[in-house]
Design a protein around this motif. Structure first.
Motif, mmCIF file in Angstrom:
data_model
loop_
_atom_site.group_PDB
_atom_site.id
_atom_site.type_symbol
_atom_site.label_atom_id
_atom_site.label_comp_id
_atom_site.label_asym_id
_atom_site.label_seq_id
_atom_site.Cartn_x
_atom_site.Cartn_y
_atom_site.Cartn_z
ATOM 1 N N LEU A 248 0.862 -1.177 0.000
ATOM 2 C CA LEU A 248 0.000 0.000 0.000
ATOM 3 C C LEU A 248 0.896 1.223 0.000
ATOM 4 C CD1 LEU A 248 -1.874 -2.289 1.065
ATOM 5 C CD2 LEU A 248 -3.022 -0.567 2.452
ATOM 6 N N ALA A 249 0.859 2.002 -1.074
ATOM 7 C CA ALA A 249 1.771 3.136 -1.222
ATOM 8 C C ALA A 249 1.009 4.428 -1.444
ATOM 9 C CB ALA A 249 2.734 2.890 -2.390
ATOM 10 N N ASN A 250 1.586 5.523 -0.977
ATOM 11 C CA ASN A 250 1.037 6.834 -1.316
ATOM 12 C C ASN A 250 1.362 7.139 -2.778
ATOM 13 O OD1 ASN A 250 3.818 7.058 -0.428
ATOM 14 N ND2 ASN A 250 3.565 9.283 -0.566
ATOM 15 N N HIS A 251 0.629 8.087 -3.355
ATOM 16 C CA HIS A 251 0.738 8.338 -4.800
ATOM 17 C C HIS A 251 0.985 9.828 -5.024
ATOM 18 C CE1 HIS A 251 0.574 7.357 -8.885
ATOM 19 N NE2 HIS A 251 -0.713 7.229 -9.085
ATOM 20 N N VAL A 252 2.135 10.136 -5.630
ATOM 21 C CA VAL A 252 2.525 11.532 -5.841
ATOM 22 C C VAL A 252 2.725 11.836 -7.324
ATOM 23 C CG1 VAL A 252 4.239 13.310 -5.281
ATOM 24 C CG2 VAL A 252 3.652 11.570 -3.579
ATOM 25 N N SER A 253 3.304 10.903 -8.060
ATOM 26 C CA SER A 253 3.745 11.172 -9.423
ATOM 27 C C SER A 253 3.708 9.890 -10.246
ATOM 28 C CB SER A 253 5.171 11.733 -9.389
ATOM 29 O OG SER A 253 5.785 11.703 -10.658
ATOM 30 N N TRP A 254 3.775 10.046 -11.571
ATOM 31 C CA TRP A 254 3.926 8.873 -12.431
ATOM 32 C C TRP A 254 5.254 8.167 -12.159
ATOM 33 C CZ3 TRP A 254 8.152 9.136 -15.712
ATOM 34 C CH2 TRP A 254 8.678 10.411 -15.964
ATOM 35 N N GLY B 134 -6.286 6.603 -4.237
ATOM 36 C CA GLY B 134 -7.127 6.620 -5.434
ATOM 37 C C GLY B 134 -6.729 7.679 -6.444
ATOM 38 N N THR B 135 -5.830 8.580 -6.073
ATOM 39 C CA THR B 135 -5.344 9.630 -6.966
ATOM 40 C C THR B 135 -4.043 10.168 -6.375
ATOM 41 O OG1 THR B 135 -5.937 11.682 -8.131
ATOM 42 C CG2 THR B 135 -6.597 11.492 -5.815
ATOM 43 N N GLY C 259 1.583 15.525 2.301
ATOM 44 C CA GLY C 259 0.689 14.854 3.240
ATOM 45 C C GLY C 259 0.025 13.691 2.544
ATOM 46 N N LEU C 260 -1.040 13.152 3.151
ATOM 47 C CA LEU C 260 -1.759 12.035 2.571
ATOM 48 C C LEU C 260 -3.231 12.376 2.432
ATOM 49 C CD1 LEU C 260 -0.302 9.029 4.629
ATOM 50 C CD2 LEU C 260 0.399 9.785 2.352
ATOM 51 N N LEU C 261 -3.841 11.915 1.358
ATOM 52 C CA LEU C 261 -5.284 11.998 1.202
ATOM 53 C C LEU C 261 -5.932 10.850 1.972
ATOM 54 C CD1 LEU C 261 -5.419 12.695 -2.653
ATOM 55 C CD2 LEU C 261 -5.626 14.368 -0.792
ATOM 56 N N PRO C 262 -7.232 10.903 2.217
ATOM 57 C CA PRO C 262 -7.897 9.750 2.846
ATOM 58 C C PRO C 262 -7.731 8.491 2.009
ATOM 59 C CG PRO C 262 -9.321 11.691 2.865
ATOM 60 C CD PRO C 262 -8.155 12.035 1.992
ATOM 61 N N TRP D 276 2.027 15.472 -9.407
ATOM 62 C CA TRP D 276 1.108 15.660 -10.533
ATOM 63 C C TRP D 276 -0.295 15.838 -9.954
ATOM 64 C CZ3 TRP D 276 -0.437 11.190 -14.349
ATOM 65 C CH2 TRP D 276 -1.335 11.687 -15.297
ATOM 66 N N VAL D 277 -0.685 17.086 -9.762
ATOM 67 C CA VAL D 277 -1.974 17.384 -9.142
ATOM 68 C C VAL D 277 -2.634 18.546 -9.879
ATOM 69 C CG1 VAL D 277 -1.359 16.547 -6.842
ATOM 70 C CG2 VAL D 277 -0.822 18.898 -7.466
ATOM 71 N N GLY D 278 -3.871 18.826 -9.473
ATOM 72 C CA GLY D 278 -4.585 19.972 -10.037
ATOM 73 C C GLY D 278 -4.963 19.768 -11.488
ATOM 74 N N GLU D 279 -4.915 20.829 -12.254
ATOM 75 C CA GLU D 279 -5.358 20.805 -13.645
ATOM 76 C C GLU D 279 -4.234 20.505 -14.624
ATOM 77 O OE1 GLU D 279 -8.539 21.046 -14.447
ATOM 78 O OE2 GLU D 279 -8.961 21.206 -12.291
ATOM 79 N N GLU D 280 -3.046 20.240 -14.122
ATOM 80 C CA GLU D 280 -1.914 19.980 -15.013
ATOM 81 C C GLU D 280 -2.140 18.709 -15.830
ATOM 82 O OE1 GLU D 280 2.973 19.967 -14.824
ATOM 83 O OE2 GLU D 280 1.839 19.224 -13.089
ATOM 84 N N HIS D 281 -1.975 18.815 -17.130
ATOM 85 C CA HIS D 281 -2.120 17.660 -18.002
ATOM 86 C C HIS D 281 -0.964 16.697 -17.773
ATOM 87 C CE1 HIS D 281 -2.435 15.260 -21.682
ATOM 88 N NE2 HIS D 281 -3.680 15.686 -21.753
#
Length: 228
Positions: A54-60, A129-130, A136-139, A173-178
């Motif tokens: 189970l890993a946190n997710h920040v980038s590709w 999930g994203t 930090g961490l999302l739920p 990789w967050v927000g509206e960035e493609h």
């Protein structure tokens, strides 16, 4: 990266008939991370067989990093399967596609996950999930952990924290960035991308009682390491 792919494809198909988990995608993904300027460090003891990570997710870059350090396959959402080229590449690394909206296929998806763990030795899911901004961490979405309820025999559940350090927010990789914009922006960096992969203690006892306790215990462990 294209040259690396072209070099790896024949090796992949040559090796495919002889092993259940082909090592060539791990080599390819590790090479992608290196070309992107990623410098990896690891901390802690990783599970070498039968690991559900189970890993946190920040980038590709999370995927090349985990593939390089563990040889893991991944759980991905079914939207990726709608893109033929991406689906083809993902399936080479034994990606398990889940349809979160399709309740009727839950049993099949659970079996796919369990089979992937047996065949590959390690399977990673991103329970947020994203992607987050890395600070930090999302739920955590416990519904994504249905395959662990009940926990299959011989499976170790291990939280993994991916920490990009003080530059995490710039790499995320967050927000509206493609996605393509983020990809090109990271490739254009002149400084290396430092990433520490923390393998945290395997969950045990009451932490494994249900998917909800698993999600909470893993998140708590990651937050403790992130703040420490």
């Amino acid at each position: 990266m294209l040259l690396l792919l072209l070099a790896c494809l024949p090796l992949y198909y040559l090796a495919k008939p002889f092993m259940s988990h082909n090592p060539v995608p791990r080599f390819f993904l590790a090479g992608i991370g290196a070309i992107a300027g990623m410098r990896l460090q690891t901390r802690g003891e990783k599970v070498h067989r039968g690991a559900f990570l189970l890993a946190n997710h920040v980038s590709w870059l999370d995927i090349p990093a985990l593939a390089a350090t563990t040889g893991s396959a991944f759980v991905g959402h079914d939207g990726l399967a709608a893109m033929p080229l991406l689906k083809w590449l993902c399936k080479m690394n034994d990606t398990v596609f889940v349809a979160r909206h399709d309740r009727k296929s839950v049993a099949r998806q659970v079996e796919d996950v369990r089979t992937a763990i047996r065949d590959t030795g390690a399977l990673t899911i991103f329970p947020e999930g994203t992607t987050s901004d890395g600070t930090g961490l999302l739920p955590f979405k416990s519904s994504l952990l249905s395959a662990l309820e009940p926990l299959p025999d011989g499976i170790a559940v291990q939280p993994v924290l991916l920490h990009f350090g003080p530059e995490a927010a710039d790499i995320a990789w967050v927000g509206e960035e493609h996605g393509v914009d983020n990809f090109l922006r990271l490739l254009a960096r002149r400084r290396p991308i430092e990433l520490t992969v923390h393998f945290l203690p395997v969950l045990s006892g009451a932490e494994l009682a249900s998917r909800k306790t698993i999600a909470q215990a893993a998140r708590d462990a990651m937050l403790a390491r992130l703040s420490g």
